[in-house]
Motif scaffolding. Structure first.
Motif, short mmCIF file in Angstrom:
data_model
loop_
_atom_site.label_atom_id
_atom_site.label_comp_id
_atom_site.label_asym_id
_atom_site.label_seq_id
_atom_site.Cartn_x
_atom_site.Cartn_y
_atom_site.Cartn_z
N THR A 199 -2.41 14.87 -4.35
CA THR A 199 -1.84 15.51 -3.15
C THR A 199 -0.45 16.07 -3.45
OG1 THR A 199 -3.07 13.97 -1.77
CG2 THR A 199 -1.27 15.16 -0.71
N CYS A 200 0.35 15.31 -4.19
CA CYS A 200 1.69 15.80 -4.58
C CYS A 200 1.57 17.06 -5.43
CB CYS A 200 2.42 14.73 -5.40
SG CYS A 200 3.05 13.37 -4.44
N ALA A 201 0.64 17.04 -6.38
CA ALA A 201 0.46 18.20 -7.27
C ALA A 201 0.05 19.43 -6.47
CB ALA A 201 -0.58 17.87 -8.34
N GLN A 202 -0.88 19.22 -5.52
CA GLN A 202 -1.33 20.34 -4.69
C GLN A 202 -0.18 20.87 -3.82
OE1 GLN A 202 -4.85 19.25 -2.52
NE2 GLN A 202 -6.06 18.95 -4.39
N GLY A 203 0.65 19.95 -3.33
CA GLY A 203 1.82 20.36 -2.53
C GLY A 203 2.73 21.28 -3.33
N CYS A 204 2.96 20.93 -4.60
CA CYS A 204 3.80 21.76 -5.47
C CYS A 204 3.18 23.14 -5.66
CB CYS A 204 3.98 21.09 -6.83
SG CYS A 204 4.98 19.60 -6.76
N GLU A 205 1.86 23.15 -5.86
CA GLU A 205 1.19 24.45 -6.06
C GLU A 205 1.24 25.31 -4.81
OE1 GLU A 205 -2.02 22.98 -9.48
OE2 GLU A 205 -2.56 22.90 -7.35
N ASP B 7 0.82 -1.22 0.00
CA ASP B 7 0.00 0.00 0.00
C ASP B 7 0.85 1.27 0.00
OD1 ASP B 7 -2.54 -0.84 -0.24
OD2 ASP B 7 -3.03 -0.81 1.91
N ARG B 8 1.91 1.24 0.80
CA ARG B 8 2.76 2.42 0.92
C ARG B 8 3.46 2.75 -0.39
NH1 ARG B 8 6.06 2.36 6.51
NH2 ARG B 8 6.81 4.22 5.45
N LEU B 9 3.59 1.75 -1.26
CA LEU B 9 4.27 1.95 -2.54
C LEU B 9 3.35 2.57 -3.60
CD1 LEU B 9 6.34 -1.31 -3.20
CD2 LEU B 9 7.21 1.02 -3.02
N LYS B 10 2.03 2.53 -3.33
CA LYS B 10 1.07 2.86 -4.39
C LYS B 10 1.01 4.34 -4.75
CE LYS B 10 -2.26 -0.90 -3.93
NZ LYS B 10 -3.47 -1.31 -3.21
N LEU B 11 1.10 4.63 -6.06
CA LEU B 11 0.88 5.99 -6.56
C LEU B 11 -0.55 6.06 -7.08
CD1 LEU B 11 4.11 6.94 -8.57
CD2 LEU B 11 3.37 7.81 -6.35
N ILE C 223 17.83 10.31 1.60
CA ILE C 223 17.79 8.84 1.55
C ILE C 223 16.49 8.39 2.19
CG2 ILE C 223 18.92 6.73 2.34
CD1 ILE C 223 21.52 8.57 2.46
N TYR C 224 15.67 7.66 1.44
CA TYR C 224 14.34 7.32 1.96
C TYR C 224 13.93 5.94 1.48
CZ TYR C 224 13.31 9.38 -2.63
OH TYR C 224 13.32 9.71 -3.97
N GLU C 225 12.86 5.45 2.11
CA GLU C 225 12.39 4.10 1.82
C GLU C 225 10.95 4.16 1.29
OE1 GLU C 225 13.03 2.73 5.82
OE2 GLU C 225 14.97 1.86 5.35
N SER C 226 10.52 3.12 0.71
CA SER C 226 9.17 2.87 0.17
C SER C 226 8.49 4.06 -0.51
CB SER C 226 8.24 2.19 1.17
OG SER C 226 8.43 2.64 2.46
N ARG C 227 7.65 4.83 0.20
CA ARG C 227 6.74 5.78 -0.47
C ARG C 227 7.40 6.62 -1.57
NH1 ARG C 227 2.33 6.05 3.02
NH2 ARG C 227 2.85 5.70 5.20
N PRO C 228 7.01 6.41 -2.83
CA PRO C 228 7.64 7.18 -3.91
C PRO C 228 7.24 8.65 -3.93
CG PRO C 228 6.00 5.63 -4.77
CD PRO C 228 6.14 5.34 -3.33
N ASN C 229 6.12 9.00 -3.27
CA ASN C 229 5.74 10.41 -3.27
C ASN C 229 6.76 11.30 -2.58
OD1 ASN C 229 4.54 8.71 -1.23
ND2 ASN C 229 3.65 10.56 -0.35
N VAL C 230 7.64 10.69 -1.74
CA VAL C 230 8.71 11.48 -1.12
C VAL C 230 9.61 12.09 -2.19
CG1 VAL C 230 10.70 11.38 0.43
CG2 VAL C 230 8.61 10.15 1.03
N THR C 231 9.74 11.41 -3.33
CA THR C 231 10.53 11.95 -4.43
C THR C 231 10.03 13.34 -4.82
OG1 THR C 231 10.93 9.71 -5.23
CG2 THR C 231 11.30 11.50 -6.81
#
Lengths: 426, 426
Positions: free
Chosen positions: A83-89, A72-76, A126-134
């Motif tokens: 949420t990522c897009a809104q964070g950027c805005e 689940d934590r891996l899912k985009l 350096i991070y694990e699992s969740r790709p949204n951290v990228t």
């Protein structure tokens, strides 16, 4: 991949990041904001393609027998990407802090001295699992005028590569250097060892992940580390607390979510109000299935609570970060013992006092040696967004440089600037 | 002394410092100021006794054949002691920064969030020769509410012990913990290795001394280091500079004193004004016996200067910190090349532009990546006292935490404080 190849890759990334960082440091706010807005647009436009890349990571994870919560934590999902897009805005809409001048004052010699906020330079994440951290790391790096090198978990490599390609596209469309955000392309573990030992290229390392990872990185790094170890957070209910408020706040601090680092793990209660308060909060915990690990006095006071899971606390319990429906409970004589207990056992993350006594509140605020200290609020508030930082790249439990939630300012440094009219030193 | 004994000594000092630091953190400003004023009084009262202790160090140094300038640095003259006493009095008169609350703002949830300035905790200071550093470090530590462990040079051990005794007496008279300032009692080199590797007791290390010492400590330390490496400082004379001012400022920046780290070591001159400016400044340098290491163009322009010592510059010269009557000189096309040259070769200490052009001044301030960047002032101003910090424990050429001259604030940290009225997280 052999070690020499990894070295060559990492040295190349380092040099490219260093070069890009000089351009990012002087980049106009408009260009940085444009990159963030383009990135938000691309995340929405490419949602389907990103999910295709993400599915390869998910399949590999399932084939490797990863537990479903980890998958689940891996899912985009579209929701995660939105949420990522809104964070950027949101970041794009925030004021730019780079170039801000603070405290400019004239000195007896005539020179005016102040400080200018500038980017740190290059950070490694350096991070694990969740790709949204990228995306979180990339967007904070762009806004703060830094360059960064990102090393995600091998389980998310396909998702991270796809996201990083969008970041590069956004940087290019905004006229910013494409090497301002680079993803380590190899999953070779040696790359981490190299990344944390390149002081000539990397100014600071930010690890996000388990305690083991962070301890290992802190031990081996040749550059400063913004580190976040445990969150063994305490809430102390003072003898003068408003007990209705205390019930609501302690409940929230422990049970609103069990897994965050800012959840309360240890409850301290002033002895004089314990007989009244403990059975009330005990009933709440019992109803929610929270196991209570108690000192002998607390244990005695909680015996009558229906359905309560009561366990005698061991010495180890006072230091434990459970991240689970478990709480340790201890009676103390008052604010002095509470402060002493916290400063002995806490992980210096977040602690709260619930009180109506001004003197106790002031003493707790001043004497508790943790990154966040609260009066009459839930420890769950210890968070960059809740603190108004706009975003958070991590929470530092160190005292050096950034302490507590780290936002954009934590990725900057202040240099002195001096304005004169030809003054000389005599 | 064997390694086990040293370990035991250092662990004891560490634990005592940690315990004292909690008391110092909450000590009233009045008690800290009293300790400083008592220390000033004792330094004056005990001047004769201190000189007796000091004479043992001086005799040992002479017997060991130390050069007289080195012996001079060891001397606790009445003048040196009076300066120390005045420094303590100045610190006592300064406002206390501990407990200062910054940026308290209400957030959408209702909580008010700000930051409180608190001491770092325990710092370790490692220094050579000059025993007056013992008083400087002790007084800054007291004022900033920290505890410290001081490790002076073995050549000054008798003087340092005598000074440390006065510090302890002052702490006791003021009702502060005597272990708030501790001198490492052994000259065993192993003690340094231990001091820099006790993260459980020591929060930060501040080395003062030669580049070799600082590089060694930075490499081996297990805690953050506030480090100061070279001062390869530049002054750039822009095409629009006021040349009368430039002559005065460049002269001061290079020749007012040769040994400080903030003296200019490299002069960059815009090509369009070089034919006019270089012979003038060259004559000043020639008169003062300053050797000029020049790029070919500068060499040609300086040929006619009577008595000038001219040497072709090598690549190495652009990186050199001479700390001597030597300066490197290079012609550049303008502000762009000046910034690029500085960011490539400087040690990120202090750089100045001399200009009347606003755009050039702003670009230089923003783009030069050094701890102090100046317009129309002598690089010699890069100093805690000149910047109004009241005192200076060192100059940091790092970007992390403190950058540039480090005063009391550099020995503090900001923790978050949250004031609520029972808010919970939803």
């Amino acid at each position: 991949m052999n070690a020499l190849d990894v070295t060559e890759i990492m040295q190349t990334l380092g040099l490219q990041a260093k070069t890009a960082s000089a351009l990012m440091a002087k980049a106009p706010a408009a260009a940085k904001n444009k990159a963030l807005l383009v990135l938000a647009r691309l995340l929405r436009e490419q949602t389907d393609a990103l999910q295709t890349d993400n599915s390869r990571d998910l399949e590999r994870a399932r084939a490797a027998g990863l537990a479903e919560p980890m998958v689940d934590r891996l899912k985009l999902t579209p929701k995660v990407l939105e949420t990522c897009a809104q964070g950027c805005e949101q970041l794009a809409a925030m004021p730019d802090v780079i170039g801000e001048v603070l405290g400019m004052k004239q000195q007896p010699s005539g020179i005016r001295v102040g400080q200018m906020r500038v980017p740190i330079g290059v950070f490694g994440m350096i991070y694990e699992s969740r790709p949204n951290v990228t995306i979180e790391a990339a967007s904070l790096s762009i806004k703060s005028g830094n360059a960064c090198i990102l090393r995600g978990g091998s389980e998310a490599i396909d998702s991270n590569k796809a996201l990083a390609r969008l970041v590069v596209q956004a940087l290019q469309e905004a006229g910013l250097p494409e090497h301002a955000v680079q993803l380590v392309p190899t999953t070779d573990r040696e790359a981490v060892g190299q990344l944390i030992a390149m002081p000539q290229f990397v100014d600071v390392i930010i690890p996000r992940g388990g305690k083991g990872l962070i301890e290992r990185i802190s031990r081996d790094a040749k550059v400063p580390v913004i580190k976040h170890l445990d969150g063994n957070c305490h809430t102390y209910v003072d003898d003068s607390a408003d007990l209705v408020m205390a019930l609501r706040v302690v409940d929230n601090a422990k049970t609103q979510k069990y897994s965050p680092c800012n959840a309360t793990e240890s409850l301290l209660v002033a002895r004089s109000i314990a007989a009244q308060f403990l059975p009330q909060i005990g009933a709440v915990f019992a109803a929610k299935g929270v196991e209570m690990r108690c000192c002998p006095e607390a244990l005695a006071l909680l015996q009558g609570v229906a359905g309560a899971t009561l366990v005698p606390a061991t010495e180890q319990d006072w230091s434990e970060e459970y991240l689970a429906p478990i709480i340790s409970i201890k009676l103390v004589s008052g604010v002095d013992e509470a402060i002493a207990h916290i400063n002995q056992y806490s992980s210096q993350h977040t602690e709260a006092i619930l009180t109506t006594n001004h003197i106790h509140a002031q003493r707790f605020l001043r004497e508790v040696d943790s990154s966040s200290v609260m009066v009459n609020a839930s420890t769950r508030f210890a968070d960059g967004f809740e603190y108004g930082l706009g975003a958070e790249i991590g929470i530092s439990t160190d005292k050096f440089h950034a302490r507590g939630p780290v936002g954009i300012e934590g990725l900057t440094s202040l240099k002195y600037i001096v304005l004169g009219e030809g003054e000389v030193r005599s």
